[in-house]
Design a protein around this motif. Structure first.
Motif, mmCIF file in Angstrom:
data_model
loop_
_atom_site.group_PDB
_atom_site.id
_atom_site.type_symbol
_atom_site.label_atom_id
_atom_site.label_comp_id
_atom_site.label_asym_id
_atom_site.label_seq_id
_atom_site.Cartn_x
_atom_site.Cartn_y
_atom_site.Cartn_z
ATOM 1 N N LYS B 146 0.772 -1.265 -0.079
ATOM 2 C CA LYS B 146 0.037 -0.039 -0.002
ATOM 3 C C LYS B 146 0.783 1.411 -0.063
ATOM 4 O O LYS B 146 0.503 2.153 -0.927
ATOM 5 N N THR B 147 1.945 1.191 0.987
ATOM 6 C CA THR B 147 2.668 2.404 1.018
ATOM 7 C C THR B 147 4.265 2.003 0.695
ATOM 8 O O THR B 147 4.910 1.465 1.542
ATOM 9 N N GLN B 148 4.323 2.221 -0.718
ATOM 10 C CA GLN B 148 5.572 1.450 -1.208
ATOM 11 C C GLN B 148 6.958 2.130 -0.687
ATOM 12 O O GLN B 148 8.034 1.155 -0.604
ATOM 13 N N GLU B 149 6.740 3.201 -0.542
ATOM 14 C CA GLU B 149 8.320 4.056 -0.574
ATOM 15 C C GLU B 149 8.688 3.953 0.863
ATOM 16 O O GLU B 149 9.699 4.253 1.346
ATOM 17 N N VAL B 150 8.078 3.207 1.886
ATOM 18 C CA VAL B 150 8.183 3.318 3.357
ATOM 19 C C VAL B 150 8.620 1.705 3.833
ATOM 20 O O VAL B 150 7.971 1.064 3.172
ATOM 21 N N TYR B 151 9.548 1.808 4.671
ATOM 22 C CA TYR B 151 10.010 0.459 5.327
ATOM 23 C C TYR B 151 8.923 0.377 6.379
ATOM 24 O O TYR B 151 8.660 1.567 7.411
ATOM 25 N N HIS B 152 8.294 -0.668 6.642
ATOM 26 C CA HIS B 152 7.270 -0.925 7.550
ATOM 27 C C HIS B 152 7.988 -1.703 8.545
ATOM 28 O O HIS B 152 8.583 -2.866 8.220
ATOM 29 N N PHE B 153 7.636 -1.466 9.944
ATOM 30 C CA PHE B 153 8.162 -2.375 11.305
ATOM 31 C C PHE B 153 7.268 -2.929 11.806
ATOM 32 O O PHE B 153 6.199 -2.206 12.109
ATOM 33 N N PHE B 154 7.373 -4.002 12.132
ATOM 34 C CA PHE B 154 6.319 -4.873 12.773
ATOM 35 C C PHE B 154 6.810 -5.533 14.017
ATOM 36 O O PHE B 154 7.935 -6.184 13.778
ATOM 37 N N ASN B 206 25.332 4.518 29.620
ATOM 38 C CA ASN B 206 25.183 4.682 31.162
ATOM 39 C C ASN B 206 23.859 5.092 31.462
ATOM 40 O O ASN B 206 23.677 6.444 31.551
ATOM 41 N N LEU B 207 22.914 4.470 31.810
ATOM 42 C CA LEU B 207 21.597 4.972 32.270
ATOM 43 C C LEU B 207 21.319 4.982 33.630
ATOM 44 O O LEU B 207 20.150 5.184 34.057
ATOM 45 N N GLY B 208 22.212 4.649 34.459
ATOM 46 C CA GLY B 208 22.111 4.561 36.132
ATOM 47 C C GLY B 208 21.547 3.147 36.233
ATOM 48 O O GLY B 208 21.351 2.458 35.480
ATOM 49 N N PRO B 209 21.556 2.749 37.650
ATOM 50 C CA PRO B 209 21.386 1.370 38.004
ATOM 51 C C PRO B 209 19.911 0.771 37.484
ATOM 52 O O PRO B 209 19.903 -0.271 37.143
ATOM 53 N N TYR B 210 19.143 1.689 37.462
ATOM 54 C CA TYR B 210 17.640 1.431 37.065
ATOM 55 C C TYR B 210 17.100 2.022 35.891
ATOM 56 O O TYR B 210 15.880 1.984 35.358
ATOM 57 N N GLY B 211 18.398 2.455 35.187
ATOM 58 C CA GLY B 211 17.812 3.200 33.749
ATOM 59 C C GLY B 211 17.814 1.991 32.889
ATOM 60 O O GLY B 211 18.307 0.829 32.950
ATOM 61 N N HIS B 212 16.820 2.192 31.740
ATOM 62 C CA HIS B 212 16.700 1.177 30.778
ATOM 63 C C HIS B 212 16.023 1.863 29.573
ATOM 64 O O HIS B 212 15.816 2.831 29.581
ATOM 65 N N ILE B 213 16.047 0.838 28.545
ATOM 66 C CA ILE B 213 15.591 1.380 27.278
ATOM 67 C C ILE B 213 14.140 0.653 26.747
ATOM 68 O O ILE B 213 14.299 -0.655 27.023
ATOM 69 N N LEU B 214 13.140 1.369 26.514
ATOM 70 C CA LEU B 214 12.112 0.803 25.923
ATOM 71 C C LEU B 214 11.795 0.848 24.736
ATOM 72 O O LEU B 214 11.982 1.870 24.164
ATOM 73 N N PHE B 215 11.093 -0.143 23.755
ATOM 74 C CA PHE B 215 10.964 0.223 22.339
ATOM 75 C C PHE B 215 9.330 -0.109 22.717
ATOM 76 O O PHE B 215 8.810 -0.949 22.978
ATOM 77 N N ILE B 216 8.491 0.951 22.075
ATOM 78 C CA ILE B 216 7.000 0.718 21.901
ATOM 79 C C ILE B 216 6.353 0.953 20.597
ATOM 80 O O ILE B 216 6.727 2.045 19.977
ATOM 81 N N ASP B 217 5.804 -0.037 20.166
ATOM 82 C CA ASP B 217 5.240 0.201 18.716
ATOM 83 C C ASP B 217 3.868 1.109 18.821
ATOM 84 O O ASP B 217 3.418 1.409 19.899
ATOM 85 N N GLU B 218 3.326 1.341 17.644
ATOM 86 C CA GLU B 218 2.266 2.159 17.212
ATOM 87 C C GLU B 218 1.063 1.765 18.174
ATOM 88 O O GLU B 218 0.021 2.610 18.356
ATOM 89 N N ARG B 219 0.990 0.589 18.453
ATOM 90 C CA ARG B 219 -0.188 0.053 18.990
ATOM 91 C C ARG B 219 0.088 -0.023 20.583
ATOM 92 O O ARG B 219 -0.344 -0.772 21.521
ATOM 93 N N ASP B 220 1.084 0.650 21.099
ATOM 94 C CA ASP B 220 1.678 0.529 22.266
ATOM 95 C C ASP B 220 2.233 -0.645 22.827
ATOM 96 O O ASP B 220 2.053 -0.807 24.214
ATOM 97 N N MET B 221 2.252 -1.588 22.037
ATOM 98 C CA MET B 221 2.836 -2.992 22.324
ATOM 99 C C MET B 221 4.408 -2.900 22.805
ATOM 100 O O MET B 221 5.049 -1.972 22.078
ATOM 101 N N LEU B 222 4.673 -3.381 23.476
ATOM 102 C CA LEU B 222 6.319 -3.384 23.731
ATOM 103 C C LEU B 222 7.016 -4.198 22.772
ATOM 104 O O LEU B 222 6.829 -5.337 22.750
ATOM 105 N N VAL B 223 7.892 -3.653 22.337
ATOM 106 C CA VAL B 223 8.772 -4.177 21.316
ATOM 107 C C VAL B 223 9.995 -4.780 22.122
ATOM 108 O O VAL B 223 10.484 -6.210 21.633
ATOM 109 N N TYR B 224 10.708 -4.253 22.660
ATOM 110 C CA TYR B 224 12.116 -4.376 23.342
ATOM 111 C C TYR B 224 11.998 -3.664 24.588
ATOM 112 O O TYR B 224 11.687 -2.592 24.784
ATOM 113 N N SER B 225 12.529 -4.418 25.438
ATOM 114 C CA SER B 225 12.935 -3.771 26.808
ATOM 115 C C SER B 225 14.389 -4.370 27.176
ATOM 116 O O SER B 225 14.640 -5.579 27.258
ATOM 117 N N SER B 226 15.038 -3.317 27.671
ATOM 118 C CA SER B 226 16.592 -3.815 28.173
ATOM 119 C C SER B 226 16.642 -4.479 29.370
ATOM 120 O O SER B 226 17.672 -5.105 29.660
#
Lengths: 397, 580
Positions: B146-154, B206-226
Motif C-alpha cells: 500500500k505504501t511502497q516507499e516506506v519501510y514498515h516495522f512490525f 550508562n543510564l544508571g542502575p535502574y535506567g533502561h530502554i524500551l521500544f514501544i510500537d504504534e499499538r503501544d505494544m512493547l517491542v523491546y525492553s533492556s
C-alpha cells in the motif's frame, strides 16, 4: 524593651524583606513572558536547504501581520524537532506548521497534538495517510513526490529522442571505453536481451553519446534511507523504465540534499567516468548545482558552437536535472549548465499553508471545530482526499 | 522610691545574644531558601539536560542502526534489479544469504511475490512457511504494497510458524522490485530481525542502575525492553510511557527519580523510551538539608557566642560599676570605684566618684557641726548646774540660818529659787532678754548677801531690748567673771547695761577694780577665740556658744581703764520671739 507596641521600623524592615524575597523568587519562577497568537514553523533544516528556507520565510512573511511567528530549524534531527514541538505545545499555540524530519515520526506528533487540540499543517514531507487521518485538524500541503520523479523522467525523455539520425557525437568517438567493470553486471544481464537492446540502440538520438542504446546515468539522492529521497529516486528510475529506457547506472550518490557534498562527489565521478556520463539526475537543485560547480571547475562543458551558452548542441554537454526550482537554478538554466528542473512551487505552497493557518486559527471566520471540506475549498484551498493540498510540480528548462 | 522603680527588661547579654541569633537565623534561612531553590533547580535542570543529551545519543545510535538495515535492503534492491530471477536465481539467492549472514542481528531475509508465495529465502525456513493466502492477509504484506516507499516495522509477529528461534524480534517489510523473465515485478521483501544488536547498543550507554530502554510500537505494544519488563520499575515506566506520545518527563517511581525521554524512533512509527535513573529521590535533597541544618545550627551558636562575648565586654564594667555602687550603698568603707573599659562606663564611674567625694565632704562638715553643737550643749548644761555656786550658796544659807538672820535667808532662798527656775526654764534654751536680766539680778542678789554687801550693782536697761529673745545663761558667767576679777580689797560695783544698736543687742558688764592692760586684754581675747587653748574657760564658753547660735555677727569685746573699770561687751543679733 518590653514595649509591646509595633515599631514602624520593624514593619518597614519586614516589608523590605518580603519584597526582596518576592523579587528573587519571582525572577526564578516567572518564565518567559507569554506570547499570544503563536504560530510555529518547524522546517527540518533551515539555512542549509534553500528551498525550505524560501518556503518558510515566505510563509512567515504572509503570517507575520496577524500572528507571532517563530521559525525553528530542526537541524535534520527528529529528536530536536520533537523537543521543539514539545516546547511549542506548552505555550498554547494557535497552529503548528511542521516540515517533519521523519515522515513516520509524525505518528506520535499527530497523537500528541490531537490530545491537546492543536491544529497542525504538515508540509514538504508527507506523513502517512492513515496517520494524518488520526487527527481531524491535521493537514498536508505539498507536492506529490512521485510527480517530481516522473517529471524528471519526462524531461530526460524529451532529450533522449529517437530522431533516426546517428548522433554527431558518436563520430567524436566518446567511446564505449566508458563501459566500466562497475556496471558489467548490468551489461551481462541486458546482453542476453538482444531484442530490446537492439531496438533502443538506434533510438536514443544524439544524447546517447556512445550510442549503446542505454543512458549512462548518475543519481544524487537525498539521505540514504530517507523516504522522500527514495520516492524521488525510485520514481525517476521506474518512470524511465516504463517509458522504455534502459539505464546504465554509473553511480547512486547520497549527498544528503547538500550542495557541497554533491560537488565533491561529482568531482570524483568526473575523474572516474569523465566524458562517458550521459545524464545526471539529482533529487534537488542544491545537489544539481553542486554537481554543476564540479563540472565547471573540471571544465567538462565546452561551448563548441560559441553561441554563448551551453546546450545540447555542444558535444561535451550532458543534461543535469534537479528538483525545486531555486532562483539560482533559473540562472543555471539560462546559461545551459542546468538542463532542467522540476519546480516545486514554494510560493504557492506557502500561500495555501497561510490560508489554512487562517482557517484553523479561526481568523478566517470558519467554525474551527466543525470545518467542512467545502469551507476549506471556499477559502481558496484546493483540498483533496480530505486532508491533502497538492501543489503540482512544474517542468522548467 | 521602691514603688517607682521601672520594671527591668532582659539583660544586655541575653538581648544581644538573641538579636545576633535571630539576625543570623533570618539571614541564613532567607539565603538557604533562595540558594537551595536555585541550586536544586539548576541541578535538576542540569540533570534533565544530561538525560536529554544521553537520550539524544541513544536515539542517534538507533537511528544509525535502523539506517544500516534500510541501507542493506536498498543495496539488495539495487543489486537485485541487475539480475533476473529466472536466469540469475543462484546470484539472487546468494545475495540474500550473504546479506543475512553478514549481520548477526538478521535472522532471515525473504522475498515474496505479489501472490504471497515465497520466492527467495533461506531454504531451511521455507519449509515452515505459512500458506501464501495467509501471507497475503498479513498486515506487513498489505502495508508494504500500500505504501511502497516506506519501510514498515512490525513487532510481535514472526515470519515462520513454529519457529525454533526463541528470542523475540521484529520484522521489516518493503515493496521490492525484481525482474523475472524480462519483466519487472513487484514483490515484498521481509527482513526478520532479532534484538541482539539493540541490546548491544543499550550497553554502550550508562543510564544508571535502574535506567533502561524500551521500544514501544504504534499499538503501544512493547517491542523491546533492556531489562526484564516484569521488574516493577520498568513495568511502571512502560505503563506511564504508553500514555504519552513524546517528550521529557520526570517521574518518581518506587521512591526513585527517573528522567524519562520518549522519542520517535526514526524511520518507524515506534517510540523509544529512555529511562535515566537519577537515584533515590529526596536522597540528594536530604543530604544537602542535613548539611544546611548543621551549618545553620553552627552559625546560630557562633552568633550567640559572639553576641554573648560582645555583651560581656560591654556589661562586665557595668556589672562592676553596679557591684561597686551596691557595696557603697550597703555601707562599705570603699569610697571609689576603679573601672577600666568602655569610655562611657569609665566616665560614668568618674562622675560617680566625684559625686561620692562631694557627699563625703558634705558629711564631714555636717559631722563637725554636729560635734560642735553637742559640745556646746554639754557646756550649757554644765553651766546650768554650777555645783560650786549651789554649795556655796547653800553654805551661806546655813551660815545665815545659824546667825538667825531669817530675813536674809528668805531673801537668799527666794533668789536662789528664782535663779534655778530661770536656769532650768523648763528645758528651753531660748528665753526672753528680760528673764535673762532678772536671772542676773537674782544671781547678784545672792552674791550680795554672800559677800555681805561688798558687792553693789546697778542696771541700765533700754526697755526696747526686753521684747527680744536670746540664748539663756549668757550674761550670768560674765557677771560671775566680773565679780571674781573685780572683788578686791575694795568693794566692787557691777554695772549691767543693755541696749539696741541697730539690729544688734548689746550687753555691757562693767566692774570696778584694777582694770587690765591692753596686752592682757589682747591675750584674753585671743585665748577666748582659740578653741584649743584651755585657759579662760568662762568667757570662751560664752563666745563659742554665741558663735554657734548666732554666727559671725555675734561677738564679744573687752575694754578697760586701769584702776577704773573693766568692761565686757557682748553683741548678738536681735531675735524676736520664735515660738510660744
Amino acid at each position: 524593651m518590653m514595649n509591646r507596641r509595633f515599631n514602624p521600623k520593624y514593619v518597614l524592615l519586614a516589608l523590605v524583606f518580603v519584597l526582596v524575597l518576592g523579587a528573587v523568587l519571582g525572577s526564578i519562577f516567572v518564565k518567559k513572558s507569554f506570547k499570544g497568537d503563536m504560530v510555529y514553523i518547524f522546517p527540518y533544516l533551515f539555512e542549509e536547504d534553500p528551498f525550505i528556507q524560501n518556503l518558510s520565510t515566505s510563509l512567515s512573511e504572509k503570517l507575520s501581520n496577524d500572528y507571532n511567528i517563530s521559525i525553528q530549524g530542526a537541524q535534520n534531527s527528529q529528536v530536536i524537532q520533537s523537543e521543539q514541538i514539545q516546547e511549542a505545545m506548552s505555550s498554547d499555540p494557535l497552529v503548528l506548521c511542521i516540515n517533519p524530519v521523519d515522515r513516520l515520526g509524525s505518528y506520535s506528533i499527530i497523537n500528541a497534538l490531537r490530545k491537546r487540540d492543536i491544529p497542525v499543517i504538515f508540509f514538504n514531507r508527507q506523513p502517512l495517510t492513515r496517520d494524518l487521518a488520526l487527527w481531524r485538524k491535521a493537514y498536508y500541503v505539498g507536492a506529490p513526490a512521485e510527480q517530481a520523479g516522473r517529471l524528471q523522467a519526462e524531461l530526460l525523455a524529451e532529450l533522449f529522442v529517437c530522431d533516426g539520425t546517428v548522433s554527431a557525437k558518436h563520430a567524436v568517438g566518446v567511446g564505449s571505453v566508458a563501459h566500466t567493470k562497475g556496471v558489467s553486471a548490468v551489461g551481462a544481464a541486458t546482453a542476453t536481451d538482444t531484442e530490446f537492446a537492439g531496438q533502443r540502440k538506434a533510438c536514443l538520438g544524439a544524447q546517447d553519446k556512445n550510442g549503446d542504446g542505454k543512458i549512462q546515468i548518475i543519481f544524487f539522492k537525498g539521505e540514504q534511507s530517507h523516504q522522500d529521497a527514495e520516492v524521488r529516486f525510485s520514481t525517476v528510475v521506474s518512470s524511465l523504465a516504463e517509458m522504455g529506457y534502459e539505464l546504465d547506472i554509473l553511480a547512486i550518490e547520497t549527498a544528503n540534499w547538500q550542495r557541497n557534498l554533491a560537488a565533491s562527489q561529482m568531482q570524483n565521478l568526473i575523474i572516474k567516468y569523465g566524458k562517458s556520463i550521459e545524464a545526471v539526475v539529482a533529487s534537488n537543485d542544491a545537489m544539481a548545482l553542486g554537481a554543476i560547480s564540479a563540472i565547471k571547475s573540471a571544465g567538462l562543458f565546452r561551448d563548441d558552437n560559441r553561441d554563448g551558452k551551453m546546450s545540447s548542441a555542444d558535444a561535451s554537454w550532458f543534461p543535469v536535472v534537479g528538483v525545486d526550482g531555486l532562483p539560482e537554478s533559473d540562472y543555471a538554466i539560462e546559461t545551459g549548465y542546468l538542463y532542467a528542473t522540476v519546480h516545486n512551487n514554494a510560493e504557492k505552497q506557502a500561500e495555501y499553508i497561510a490560508r489554512l493557518v487562517h482557517i484553523l486559527s479561526g481568523k478566517a471566520g470558519y467554525p474551527v471545530n466543525s470545518l467542512s471540506e467545502d469551507d476549506i475549498r471556499q477559502a481558496g484551498v484546493p483540498l483533496e482526499e480530505r486532508r491533502f493540498v497538492w501543489v503540482d510540480y512544474e517542468k522548467r528548462k | 522610691m521602691k514603688n517607682k522603680r521601672p520594671r527591668s527588661g532582659p539583660s544586655i547579654t541575653s538581648t544581644l545574644a538573641i538579636a545576633a541569633g535571630t539576625l543570623v537565623l533570618v539571614v541564613f534561612l532567607l539565603t538557604c531558601v533562595v540558594v537551595s531553590y536555585s541550586v536544586f533547580r539548576n541541578a535538576h535542570k542540569t540533570l534533565k539536560e544530561q538525560s536529554r543529551e544521553i537520550n539524544k545519543q541513544i536515539v542517534f545510535n538507533y537511528d544509525q542502526y535502523i539506517q544500516s538495515i534500510i541501507q542493506m535492503a536498498n543495496y539488495m534492491q539495487y543489486r537485485t534489479l541487475n539480475y533476473d530471477l529466472e536466469q540469475n536465481q543462484q546470484e539472487i539467492y546468494d545475495l540474500f544469504i550473504n546479506s543475512a549472514d553478514s549481520r548477526s542481528d538478521v535472522f532471515a531475509i525473504a522475498l515474496f511475490d505479489e501472490d504471497g508465495a515465497i520466492r527467495v529465502g533461506q531454504s531451511s525456513s521455507t519449509a515452515n512457511m505459512p500458506d501464501p493466502q495467509e501471507i497475503k492477509k498479513s498486515l506487513w504484506f498489505y502495508e508494504a504494497n500500500k505504501t511502497q516507499e516506506v519501510y514498515h516495522f512490525f513487532s510481535g509477529v514472526m515470519l515462520q510458524e513454529g519457529s525454533t528461534y526463541n528470542k523475540s524480534g521484529f520484522i521489516i517489510s518493503h515493496s521490492f522490485r525484481y525482474n523475472e523473465g524480462g519483466a519487472e515485478k513487484m514483490g515484498v521483501l521481509v527482513v526478520e530481525m532479532n534484538l541482539d544488536k539493540i541490546g548491544v547498543l543499550k550497553s554502550l550507554t550508562n543510564l544508571g542502575p535502574y535506567g533502561h530502554i524500551l521500544f514501544i510500537d504504534e499499538r503501544d505494544m512493547l517491542v523491546y525492553s533492556s531489562v526484564d519488563i516484569k521488574e516493577s520499575h520498568a513495568k511502571e515506566v512502560y505503563r506511564r510511557a504508553v500514555r504519552e506520545d513524546f517528550g521529557s518527563y520526570t517521574w518518581t517511581i518506587g521512591g526513585r527519580t527517573t528522567e524519562v525521554n520518549i522519542n520517535v524512533l526514526p524511520y518507524t512509527r515506534w517510540r523509544i523510551v529512555t529511562s535515566y535513573d537519577v537515584g533515590v529521590s529526596g536522597q540528594v535533597n536530604s543530604q544537602i538539608l542535613v548539611i544546611l541544618a548543621v551549618i545553620l545550627v553552627g552559625s546560630i551558636l557562633t552568633a550567640i557566642a559572639i553576641g554573648i562575648a560582645i555583651s560581656r565586654r560591654i556589661s562586665k564594667p557595668i556589672d562592676e560599676l553596679r557591684e561597686g555602687m551596691d557595696q557603697i550603698a550597703s555601707g562599705s568603707s570603699r569610697r571609689h570605684i576603679e573601672i577600666s573599659g568602655q569610655k562611657e562606663i569609665v566616665s560614668l564611674a568618674n562622675t560617680f566618684n566625684g559625686m561620692m567625694d562631694e557627699i563625703d565632704n558634705l558629711n564631714a562638715v555636717l559631722l563637725e557641726e554636729q560635734k560642735q553643737k553637742r559640745r556646746t550643749a554639754m557646756i550649757a548644761l554644765q553651766n546650768q548646774i554650777n555645783p560650786h555656786f549651789l554649795y556655796n550658796t547653800l553654805d551661806s544659807v546655813v551660815w545665815l540660818a545659824e546667825k538667825h538672820q531669817s530675813e536674809s535667808v528668805i531673801k537668799m532662798v527666794t533668789a536662789l529659787a528664782k535663779f534655778f527656775r530661770i536656769s532650768i526654764s523648763r528645758g528651753c534654751n531660748i528665753i526672753g532678754v528680760k528673764e535673762e536680766l532678772s536671772h542676773v539680778l537674782h544671781y547678784l542678789e545672792i552674791q550680795q548677801i554672800r559677800y555681805l554687801d561688798r558687792i553693789s550693782y546697778h542696771f541700765e536697761v533700754d526697755p526696747a531690748v526686753e521684747q527680744y529673745q536670746m540664748v539663756k545663761l549668757l550674761l550670768q558667767p560674765i557677771v560671775e567673771n566680773a565679780i571674781n576679777y573685780g572683788l578686791t580689797d575694795e568693794p566692787v560695783h557691777i554695772a549691767i547695761r543693755a541696749r539696741l544698736e541697730g539690729d544688734l543687742l548689746v550687753f555691757e558688764v562693767e566692774n570696778t577694780g584694777y582694770g587690765m592692760t591692753l596686752e592682757r586684754i589682747e591675750e584674753v581675747m585671743s585665748a577666748m577665740r582659740d578653741a584649743n587653748r584651755k585657759e579662760g574657760v568662762g568667757l570662751k564658753n560664752i563666745y563659742q556658744r554665741i558663735k554657734v547660735m548666732y554666727g559671725a555677727r555675734a561677738d564679744i569685746a573687752m575694754s578697760s581703764e586701769l584702776d577704773e573699770y573693766t568692761r565686757v561687751e557682748m553683741r548678738i543679733p536681735c531675735v524676736v520671739e520664735e515660738h510660744a
